[in-house]
Design a protein around this motif. Structure first.
Motif, PDB file in Angstrom:
ATOM      1  N   GLY A  33      72.844  71.231 -17.585  1.00 57.60           N
ATOM      2  CA  GLY A  33      71.949  70.368 -18.693  1.00 57.60           C
ATOM      3  C   GLY A  33      70.643  71.313 -17.775  1.00 57.60           C
ATOM      4  N   GLU A  34      70.047  71.481 -18.220  1.00 57.63           N
ATOM      5  CA  GLU A  34      68.136  72.237 -18.176  1.00 57.63           C
ATOM      6  C   GLU A  34      67.120  71.138 -17.573  1.00 57.63           C
ATOM      7  N   ARG A  35      67.126  71.475 -15.221  1.00 56.35           N
ATOM      8  CA  ARG A  35      65.892  70.513 -15.268  1.00 56.35           C
ATOM      9  C   ARG A  35      64.598  71.229 -15.308  1.00 56.35           C
ATOM     10  N   GLU A  36      64.076  70.162 -15.093  1.00 50.01           N
ATOM     11  CA  GLU A  36      62.653  69.988 -14.947  1.00 50.01           C
ATOM     12  C   GLU A  36      61.999  71.636 -14.456  1.00 50.01           C
ATOM     13  N   PRO A  37      60.927  72.336 -14.901  1.00 48.73           N
ATOM     14  CA  PRO A  37      60.045  73.457 -14.032  1.00 48.73           C
ATOM     15  C   PRO A  37      59.880  72.824 -13.089  1.00 48.73           C
ATOM     16  N   ALA A  38      60.238  73.875 -11.988  1.00 46.32           N
ATOM     17  CA  ALA A  38      59.583  73.198 -10.795  1.00 46.32           C
ATOM     18  C   ALA A  38      58.391  74.830 -10.737  1.00 46.32           C
ATOM     19  N   GLU A  39      56.853  74.287 -10.524  1.00 48.20           N
ATOM     20  CA  GLU A  39      55.835  74.812 -10.750  1.00 48.20           C
ATOM     21  C   GLU A  39      55.791  75.201  -8.909  1.00 48.20           C
ATOM     22  N   VAL A  40      55.550  76.554  -8.567  1.00 46.34           N
ATOM     23  CA  VAL A  40      55.498  76.660  -7.602  1.00 46.34           C
ATOM     24  C   VAL A  40      54.640  78.431  -7.592  1.00 46.34           C
ATOM     25  N   PRO A  41      52.571  78.240  -6.890  1.00 51.42           N
ATOM     26  CA  PRO A  41      52.631  78.636  -6.649  1.00 51.42           C
ATOM     27  C   PRO A  41      52.452  80.000  -6.587  1.00 51.42           C
ATOM     28  N   PHE A  42      52.459  81.110  -6.664  1.00 50.92           N
ATOM     29  CA  PHE A  42      52.061  82.891  -6.178  1.00 50.92           C
ATOM     30  C   PHE A  42      52.013  83.263  -5.232  1.00 50.92           C
ATOM     31  N   THR A  89      55.474  86.387  -7.258  1.00 51.49           N
ATOM     32  CA  THR A  89      56.829  86.166  -7.949  1.00 51.49           C
ATOM     33  C   THR A  89      56.762  85.810  -9.300  1.00 51.49           C
ATOM     34  N   VAL A  90      58.163  86.089  -9.893  1.00 51.44           N
ATOM     35  CA  VAL A  90      58.324  85.592 -11.488  1.00 51.44           C
ATOM     36  C   VAL A  90      60.018  85.626 -11.318  1.00 51.44           C
ATOM     37  N   ARG A  91      60.385  84.692 -12.492  1.00 48.76           N
ATOM     38  CA  ARG A  91      61.655  84.598 -12.790  1.00 48.76           C
ATOM     39  C   ARG A  91      61.850  85.627 -13.637  1.00 48.76           C
ATOM     40  N   TYR A  92      62.270  86.494 -14.104  1.00 46.79           N
ATOM     41  CA  TYR A  92      62.467  87.297 -15.025  1.00 46.79           C
ATOM     42  C   TYR A  92      63.635  86.015 -16.606  1.00 46.79           C
ATOM     43  N   ALA A  93      63.897  86.351 -17.494  1.00 50.86           N
ATOM     44  CA  ALA A  93      64.604  85.455 -18.756  1.00 50.86           C
ATOM     45  C   ALA A  93      64.499  86.330 -19.887  1.00 50.86           C
ATOM     46  N   ARG A  94      65.401  86.976 -20.018  1.00 49.61           N
ATOM     47  CA  ARG A  94      65.936  87.983 -21.440  1.00 49.61           C
ATOM     48  C   ARG A  94      65.151  86.834 -22.759  1.00 49.61           C
ATOM     49  N   SER A  95      65.026  87.887 -23.904  1.00 49.65           N
ATOM     50  CA  SER A  95      64.815  87.735 -25.251  1.00 49.65           C
ATOM     51  C   SER A  95      65.842  87.383 -25.329  1.00 49.65           C
ATOM     52  N   ASP A 133      44.075 107.553 -21.900  1.00 46.07           N
ATOM     53  CA  ASP A 133      45.172 106.860 -22.277  1.00 46.07           C
ATOM     54  C   ASP A 133      46.340 106.513 -21.865  1.00 46.07           C
ATOM     55  N   LEU A 134      46.995 105.758 -21.505  1.00 48.84           N
ATOM     56  CA  LEU A 134      48.447 105.332 -21.458  1.00 48.84           C
ATOM     57  C   LEU A 134      49.384 104.508 -22.614  1.00 48.84           C
ATOM     58  N   GLU A 135      50.082 105.130 -22.805  1.00 48.70           N
ATOM     59  CA  GLU A 135      50.693 103.861 -23.804  1.00 48.70           C
ATOM     60  C   GLU A 135      52.313 104.564 -23.793  1.00 48.70           C
ATOM     61  N   ALA A 136      52.172 102.709 -23.100  1.00 48.01           N
ATOM     62  CA  ALA A 136      52.929 101.906 -22.029  1.00 48.01           C
ATOM     63  C   ALA A 136      54.357 101.796 -22.388  1.00 48.01           C
ATOM     64  N   ASP A 137      54.987 102.264 -21.655  1.00 47.13           N
ATOM     65  CA  ASP A 137      56.922 102.904 -22.211  1.00 47.13           C
ATOM     66  C   ASP A 137      57.264 100.867 -21.640  1.00 47.13           C
ATOM     67  N   THR A 138      57.055 100.909 -20.526  1.00 42.69           N
ATOM     68  CA  THR A 138      57.789  99.627 -19.720  1.00 42.69           C
ATOM     69  C   THR A 138      56.429  98.990 -19.158  1.00 42.69           C
ATOM     70  N   ILE A 139      56.022  97.586 -18.650  1.00 47.32           N
ATOM     71  CA  ILE A 139      55.087  96.871 -17.939  1.00 47.32           C
ATOM     72  C   ILE A 139      56.147  95.789 -16.884  1.00 47.32           C
ATOM     73  N   GLY A 140      56.174  95.589 -15.928  1.00 50.52           N
ATOM     74  CA  GLY A 140      56.271  94.902 -14.934  1.00 50.52           C
ATOM     75  C   GLY A 140      55.499  94.105 -14.036  1.00 50.52           C
ATOM     76  N   PRO A 141      55.639  93.319 -13.134  1.00 47.89           N
ATOM     77  CA  PRO A 141      54.664  92.302 -12.419  1.00 47.89           C
ATOM     78  C   PRO A 141      54.809  93.553 -10.481  1.00 47.89           C
ATOM     79  N   ASP A 142      53.797  93.242 -10.017  1.00 47.31           N
ATOM     80  CA  ASP A 142      53.153  94.172  -9.228  1.00 47.31           C
ATOM     81  C   ASP A 142      53.969  93.156  -7.308  1.00 47.31           C
ATOM     82  N   LEU A 143      55.503  92.682  -7.652  1.00 44.74           N
ATOM     83  CA  LEU A 143      55.829  91.524  -6.838  1.00 44.74           C
ATOM     84  C   LEU A 143      55.491  91.649  -5.112  1.00 44.74           C
ATOM     85  N   ARG A 144      54.954  92.746  -4.926  1.00 44.05           N
ATOM     86  CA  ARG A 144      54.036  92.084  -3.624  1.00 44.05           C
ATOM     87  C   ARG A 144      52.836  91.263  -3.598  1.00 44.05           C
ATOM     88  N   PHE A 145      52.833  91.539  -4.737  1.00 44.47           N
ATOM     89  CA  PHE A 145      51.601  89.394  -5.117  1.00 44.47           C
ATOM     90  C   PHE A 145      51.949  88.729  -5.480  1.00 44.47           C
TER      91      PHE A 145
END
Length: 175
Positions: free
Chosen positions: A166-175, A111-117, A97-109
């Motif tokens: 103002g906010e733009r329409e989201p642009a969807e980009v495949p990973f 892209t993501v766009r980070y947004a703070r809550s 078992d692994l009790e996670a302290d942090t989880i993040g994407p593996d950017l080798r595979f």
């Protein structure tokens, strides 16, 4: 003493989100860590059996993970390792078992766009945003969600603002 461990792997089960009677948010999923080695005899890379981990995340990490993670995602998980033996109905085994302290994407595979809550933003950040934009307030409640195509392929979401603030329409980009 806790053993700290960082694992790179793929989420192998649908993340399960629960809330305890006392209000603690928990996210559980299985993580497969695949390995390759070079076989000198054949001169080729060989896939070996994966290592399997049961990952648990708590509180805000669980809430953000619920909105962000799905089966098949490549992730990096860091946390506390716990290896325990179990017995049930005459069967015995070992659970890792692994009790996670942090989880993040593996950017080798991908892209993501980070947004703070919203609750993570400082008062200065919120005041600056309030003064510079007359448009409707942007909420980050859905910012952690990774949009997906019809066949459940993750898509990057670009939610940057246009030149007028103002906010733009989201642009969807495949990973």
């Amino acid at each position: 003493m806790n053993d700290l461990l960082t694992i790179v792997g793929n989420i192998a089960s649908d993340p399960q989100h629960t809330i305890t009677p006392s209000g603690v948010s928990i996210l559980n999923f299985r993580l497969a860590s695949n390995h390759r080695r070079f076989d000198n005899k054949t001169g080729q890379w060989v896939e070996t059996d994966p290592n399997w981990y049961s990952v648990s995340a708590f509180r805000r990490l669980a809430d953000n993970g619920k909105l962000s993670l799905a089966r098949g995602d490549s992730v990096i998980v860091s946390g506390k390792l716990r290896v325990r033996d179990w017995e049930s109905n005459g069967r015995r085994g070992t659970s890792v078992d692994l009790e996670a302290d942090t989880i993040g994407p593996d950017l080798r595979f991908g892209t993501v766009r980070y947004a703070r809550s919203r609750s993570e933003r400082s008062a200065d950040d919120q005041n600056e945003n309030d003064e510079t934009s007359d448009s409707a307030a942007h909420t980050d409640d859905d910012a952690w969600a990774v949009p997906r195509s019809d066949d459940n392929v993750p898509l990057a979401l670009d939610t940057t603002q246009d030149a007028a603030g103002g906010e733009r329409e989201p642009a969807e980009v495949p990973f």
